[in-house]
Design a protein around this motif. Sequence first.
Motif, PDB file in Angstrom:
ATOM      1  N   THR A  34     -43.350   3.402 -36.489  1.00 36.29           N
ATOM      2  CA  THR A  34     -41.798   2.848 -37.297  1.00 36.29           C
ATOM      3  C   THR A  34     -40.929   2.022 -37.576  1.00 36.29           C
ATOM      4  O   THR A  34     -40.289   1.732 -38.773  1.00 36.29           O
ATOM      5  CB  THR A  34     -41.505   4.834 -36.647  1.00 36.29           C
ATOM      6  OG1 THR A  34     -42.005   5.928 -36.896  1.00 36.29           O
ATOM      7  CG2 THR A  34     -39.824   4.926 -38.098  1.00 36.29           C
ATOM      8  N   ASN A  87     -40.340   9.764 -42.234  1.00 36.58           N
ATOM      9  CA  ASN A  87     -39.148  10.608 -40.661  1.00 36.58           C
ATOM     10  C   ASN A  87     -38.693  10.014 -39.484  1.00 36.58           C
ATOM     11  O   ASN A  87     -38.132   9.951 -38.679  1.00 36.58           O
ATOM     12  CB  ASN A  87     -40.294  11.304 -39.846  1.00 36.58           C
ATOM     13  CG  ASN A  87     -41.000  12.000 -41.338  1.00 36.58           C
ATOM     14  OD1 ASN A  87     -40.179  13.283 -42.069  1.00 36.58           O
ATOM     15  ND2 ASN A  87     -42.426  12.529 -41.198  1.00 36.58           N
ATOM     16  N   ASN A  89     -35.671  10.664 -39.349  1.00 36.60           N
ATOM     17  CA  ASN A  89     -34.640  11.116 -38.369  1.00 36.60           C
ATOM     18  C   ASN A  89     -35.286  12.067 -37.550  1.00 36.60           C
ATOM     19  O   ASN A  89     -34.103  12.050 -36.427  1.00 36.60           O
ATOM     20  CB  ASN A  89     -34.705  12.091 -39.699  1.00 36.60           C
ATOM     21  CG  ASN A  89     -35.131  13.272 -40.069  1.00 36.60           C
ATOM     22  OD1 ASN A  89     -35.965  13.198 -39.852  1.00 36.60           O
ATOM     23  ND2 ASN A  89     -34.798  14.668 -40.490  1.00 36.60           N
ATOM     24  N   GLU A  90     -35.726  11.498 -36.911  1.00 35.48           N
ATOM     25  CA  GLU A  90     -36.559  11.615 -35.829  1.00 35.48           C
ATOM     26  C   GLU A  90     -36.231  10.581 -34.677  1.00 35.48           C
ATOM     27  O   GLU A  90     -36.453  11.074 -33.913  1.00 35.48           O
ATOM     28  CB  GLU A  90     -38.333  12.119 -35.509  1.00 35.48           C
ATOM     29  CG  GLU A  90     -38.479  13.121 -36.594  1.00 35.48           C
ATOM     30  CD  GLU A  90     -40.046  13.288 -36.639  1.00 35.48           C
ATOM     31  OE1 GLU A  90     -40.514  12.228 -36.302  1.00 35.48           O
ATOM     32  OE2 GLU A  90     -40.769  14.184 -37.247  1.00 35.48           O
ATOM     33  N   TYR A  94     -30.797   7.183 -35.455  1.00 34.52           N
ATOM     34  CA  TYR A  94     -31.418   6.549 -36.814  1.00 34.52           C
ATOM     35  C   TYR A  94     -30.787   6.185 -37.458  1.00 34.52           C
ATOM     36  O   TYR A  94     -31.172   4.711 -38.457  1.00 34.52           O
ATOM     37  CB  TYR A  94     -32.525   7.215 -37.011  1.00 34.52           C
ATOM     38  CG  TYR A  94     -31.955   9.079 -38.269  1.00 34.52           C
ATOM     39  CD1 TYR A  94     -31.503   8.738 -39.140  1.00 34.52           C
ATOM     40  CD2 TYR A  94     -31.527   9.994 -37.642  1.00 34.52           C
ATOM     41  CE1 TYR A  94     -30.624   9.435 -40.437  1.00 34.52           C
ATOM     42  CE2 TYR A  94     -30.740  10.448 -38.609  1.00 34.52           C
ATOM     43  CZ  TYR A  94     -30.518  10.175 -39.916  1.00 34.52           C
ATOM     44  OH  TYR A  94     -30.069  11.280 -41.031  1.00 34.52           O
TER      45      TYR A  94
END
Length: 129
Positions: A34, A87, A89-90, A94
């Motif tokens: 990510t 994603n 926010n996982e 973040y």
Amino acid sequence: MKIKSNTIYVILFFLMFALHFFIWQNLNIGFETTFIKYYLFLTLLFMMVVTVISIIKKIYPNYVGFAFMGLVMFKLMLMLLVMKKLNLNEVPNYKVHFIIPYLIALVLETLYAVKIIQDEEVSETSKDE
């Protein structure tokens, strides 16, 4: 040998990436894919803004500020779409790890645009004299 101003901003951007990646690895956060995907996209946007501003400076030097404002809005729209897609926010904390690099890249782009605008104003005043 004189270094061009856009080269300095690109080097500062990649130094930010290296420093952030070093901190990321030392904190053992995980989510490396990510992180890399986010920075690839952020780098693509950063290089796009610097390139388009440089092109606008050569074609329409009086409209660099307007082009910069439009690019910032376009970049913000794309970032909101990508943040949902990745994603982000996982990832723990973040906001610190993804919003701060975005803001630093935005500051570098702003400084570059201001430098281009100031250089254009100086060249116009020297032509008038």
